[in-house]
Enzyme design. Structure first.
Site, PDB file in Angstrom:
ATOM      1  N   CYS A  79      42.101  -6.406  99.481  1.00 26.46           N
ATOM      2  CA  CYS A  79      41.634  -6.547  98.096  1.00 26.46           C
ATOM      3  C   CYS A  79      40.208  -5.986  97.945  1.00 26.46           C
ATOM      4  CB  CYS A  79      41.785  -7.975  97.615  1.00 26.46           C
ATOM      5  SG  CYS A  79      41.863  -8.029  95.823  1.00 26.46           S
ATOM      6  N   HIS A 171      46.299 -10.028  98.793  1.00 29.45           N
ATOM      7  CA  HIS A 171      45.758 -11.009  99.737  1.00 29.45           C
ATOM      8  C   HIS A 171      46.881 -11.409 100.698  1.00 29.45           C
ATOM      9  CE1 HIS A 171      41.842 -12.255  97.867  1.00 29.45           C
ATOM     10  NE2 HIS A 171      42.377 -11.540  96.891  1.00 29.45           N
ATOM     11  N   GLU A 173      46.443 -13.526 103.230  1.00 35.92           N
ATOM     12  CA  GLU A 173      45.963 -14.683 103.991  1.00 35.92           C
ATOM     13  C   GLU A 173      46.231 -16.008 103.279  1.00 35.92           C
ATOM     14  OE1 GLU A 173      44.398 -12.775 102.118  1.00 35.92           O
ATOM     15  OE2 GLU A 173      42.628 -13.643 101.202  1.00 35.92           O
TER      16      GLU A 173
HETATM   17  N1  GLN Z   1      38.328  -7.345  91.480  1.00 34.90           N
HETATM   18  C1  GLN Z   1      37.564  -7.509  92.681  1.00 34.90           C
HETATM   19  C2  GLN Z   1      36.624  -6.332  92.905  1.00 34.90           C
HETATM   20  O1  GLN Z   1      36.759  -5.326  92.252  1.00 34.90           O
HETATM   21  C3  GLN Z   1      38.490  -7.664  93.877  1.00 34.90           C
HETATM   22  C4  GLN Z   1      39.335  -8.915  93.694  1.00 34.90           C
HETATM   23  C5  GLN Z   1      39.757  -9.562  94.966  1.00 34.90           C
HETATM   24  O2  GLN Z   1      39.266  -9.278  96.056  1.00 34.90           O
HETATM   25  N2  GLN Z   1      40.660 -10.497  94.842  1.00 34.90           N
HETATM   26  O3  GLN Z   1      35.753  -6.415  93.709  1.00 34.90           O
END
Ligand code: GLN
EC number: 4.3.3.6
Length: 190
Positions: A79, A171, A173
């Protein structure tokens, strides 16, 4: 076998718990010295601008690039961590990043209406679907040469590999399914 979890911001504790469930020694990485003896590093979800700024401030990104270049490290960004891995962050040319992977990512690509959702994904190399959690997730809009797509959500790329680098939009985890963490440990063992 030690695996580091980048512990600057975001949900690094959940990654640590997944590794510990596998019986793997997990260490929190905040400074370059914490990389000693670490063969794999996971960058968690969170806020990619904050993670990028802090990593640059502590000289961690430079240290990680060096260890990777010497073939001593596998890196998995999840992410926000995946955004941090990308060479190109669409619309954010100045955002600090590790930038190891030749991919272009779009932050918050699912927009406001569907900020978060869960989906069973077919992932290359796994015998049954993986329940993936997407939270204000990025998508990988373009991949460079040598980057392999491991999973798509519809027609959007959400998981890629290049050599000993992984980037996933979701994610992995949060559901207790340790299969991807186990595979990453194997990748790090190399
Ligand atoms: N939207 C976040 C970003 O751009 C990432 C979101 C997340 O890690 N769940 O940094």
């Amino acid at each position: 076998m030690k695996i580091g979890v980048l512990a600057l911001q975001g949900d690094f504790r959940e990654h640590k718990q997944m590794l510990e469930a596998l019986g793997v020694e997990a260490v929190e990485v905040r400074l370059p010295k914490h990389l000693t003896g670490v063969h794999g590093l996971i960058a968690p979800g969170g806020e990619s601008t904050t993670i990028g700024k802090l990593a640059a401030e502590y000289g961690l990104d430079e240290a990680i690039r060096e260890r990777y270049a010497c073939g001593e490290l596998a890196v998995w960004g999840t992410c926000a961590g995946a955004i941090w891995m990308a060479q190109e962050i669409i619309g954010y040319p100045d955002q600090p990043r590790l930038g190891l992977m030749p991919i272009a990512v779009r932050r918050n690509a699912y927009g406001r209406q569907v900020e978060s959702f869960e989906e069973d994904l077919e992932i290359q190399g796994l015998d049954r679907p993986f329940h993936a959690v997407f939270i204000r997730a990025p998508v990988i809009e373009r991949v460079g040469e040598g980057v392999e797509v491991l999973a798509r959500h519809g027609d959007r790329v959400v998981f890629v590999q290049q050599d000993r680098l992984w980037a996933s939009s979701f994610h992995p985890e949060l559901t207790g399914d340790t299969r991807l963490h186990a595979r990453f440990v194997e990748l790090a063992r190399g």
